[in-house]
Design a protein around this motif. Sequence first.
Motif, PDB file in Angstrom:
ATOM      1  N   THR A   1       0.805  -1.222   0.000  1.00 37.77           N
ATOM      2  CA  THR A   1       0.000   0.000   0.000  1.00 37.77           C
ATOM      3  C   THR A   1       0.835   1.267   0.000  1.00 37.77           C
ATOM      4  O   THR A   1       0.505   2.225  -0.687  1.00 37.77           O
ATOM      5  N   SER A   2       1.946   1.277   0.745  1.00 38.89           N
ATOM      6  CA  SER A   2       2.707   2.517   0.907  1.00 38.89           C
ATOM      7  C   SER A   2       4.113   2.467   0.311  1.00 38.89           C
ATOM      8  O   SER A   2       4.746   3.505   0.163  1.00 38.89           O
ATOM      9  N   GLY A   3       4.620   1.277   0.009  1.00 42.43           N
ATOM     10  CA  GLY A   3       6.000   1.152  -0.459  1.00 42.43           C
ATOM     11  C   GLY A   3       7.008   1.206   0.679  1.00 42.43           C
ATOM     12  O   GLY A   3       8.220   1.121   0.460  1.00 42.43           O
ATOM     13  N   GLU A   4       6.522   1.334   1.917  1.00 47.19           N
ATOM     14  CA  GLU A   4       7.402   1.407   3.084  1.00 47.19           C
ATOM     15  C   GLU A   4       8.199   0.108   3.229  1.00 47.19           C
ATOM     16  O   GLU A   4       7.631  -0.986   3.144  1.00 47.19           O
ATOM     17  N   PRO A   5       9.528   0.203   3.444  1.00 47.25           N
ATOM     18  CA  PRO A   5      10.341  -1.005   3.599  1.00 47.25           C
ATOM     19  C   PRO A   5       9.849  -1.864   4.762  1.00 47.25           C
ATOM     20  O   PRO A   5       9.412  -1.341   5.791  1.00 47.25           O
ATOM     21  N   MET A   6       9.953  -3.187   4.575  1.00 45.66           N
ATOM     22  CA  MET A   6       9.571  -4.116   5.634  1.00 45.66           C
ATOM     23  C   MET A   6      10.789  -4.918   6.094  1.00 45.66           C
ATOM     24  O   MET A   6      11.451  -4.552   7.032  1.00 45.66           O
ATOM     25  N   HIS A   7      11.105  -5.985   5.390  1.00 46.10           N
ATOM     26  CA  HIS A   7      12.135  -6.938   5.798  1.00 46.10           C
ATOM     27  C   HIS A   7      13.242  -6.959   4.754  1.00 46.10           C
ATOM     28  O   HIS A   7      12.994  -6.721   3.572  1.00 46.10           O
ATOM     29  N   ALA A   8      14.446  -7.284   5.179  1.00 46.47           N
ATOM     30  CA  ALA A   8      15.553  -7.488   4.246  1.00 46.47           C
ATOM     31  C   ALA A   8      16.460  -8.562   4.812  1.00 46.47           C
ATOM     32  O   ALA A   8      16.545  -8.741   6.032  1.00 46.47           O
ATOM     33  N   GLU A   9      17.115  -9.303   3.914  1.00 42.68           N
ATOM     34  CA  GLU A   9      18.078 -10.315   4.318  1.00 42.68           C
ATOM     35  C   GLU A   9      19.063 -10.546   3.189  1.00 42.68           C
ATOM     36  O   GLU A   9      18.781 -10.209   2.031  1.00 42.68           O
ATOM     37  N   SER A  10      20.214 -11.082   3.544  1.00 46.01           N
ATOM     38  CA  SER A  10      21.206 -11.397   2.520  1.00 46.01           C
ATOM     39  C   SER A  10      22.065 -12.553   3.004  1.00 46.01           C
ATOM     40  O   SER A  10      22.067 -12.883   4.196  1.00 46.01           O
ATOM     41  N   GLY A  11      22.778 -13.151   2.056  1.00 46.38           N
ATOM     42  CA  GLY A  11      23.626 -14.276   2.428  1.00 46.38           C
ATOM     43  C   GLY A  11      24.285 -14.908   1.228  1.00 46.38           C
ATOM     44  O   GLY A  11      24.373 -14.299   0.149  1.00 46.38           O
ATOM     45  N   TYR A  12      24.715 -16.144   1.430  1.00 51.43           N
ATOM     46  CA  TYR A  12      25.424 -16.892   0.391  1.00 51.43           C
ATOM     47  C   TYR A  12      24.907 -18.318   0.326  1.00 51.43           C
ATOM     48  O   TYR A  12      24.603 -18.921   1.353  1.00 51.43           O
TER      49      TYR A  12
END
Length: 168
Positions: free
Chosen positions: A72-83
């Motif tokens: 609805t708003s484009g507001e960031p929620m979750h993020a993750e990174s790895g290999y």
Amino acid sequence: MDGGAAGSSPPPPEPPPLHPAIAPLSFLLGRWRGEGEGGFPTINSFRYGEELQFSHSGKPAIAYSQKTWKLTSGEPMHAESGYWRPKPDGSIEVVISQSTGLVEVQKGSYDAEQKIVTLQSELVGNAAKVKEITRVFKVADGNLSYVVQMATHLTSLQPHLKALLKKI
């Protein structure tokens, strides 16, 4: 002065050759974008936008990054990174760090012909409540789909997230 023409920049570097160890998972490489939905017995259901990226540097590992946002708003929620480190025997080792501080060490298997990766947590660290996470990724008909299940100190393994993404 640098001796070059004003405003010119060197061409982008050629991508490195694909390491043979990650060739079986080349179906994952690229940027994927779409929508997902989540829920859990202890939270309200929700929908989200998502972008995943699988890339490589010529080494025997795939770099993974993910970000989500409120539709609805484009507001960031979750993020993750790895290999992701695939092995010739069809097994795979994955490490993921989440923006919440939670870290996962997962092991599993891949089937290059079926284009499916199945992961099971070996360790979930820095998480007071989360005890176990499983992930299944599949590429079919040009789409990447996944299902994430989670167990907490209050629940057994339950569906948590699912999404359908298209390569961009």
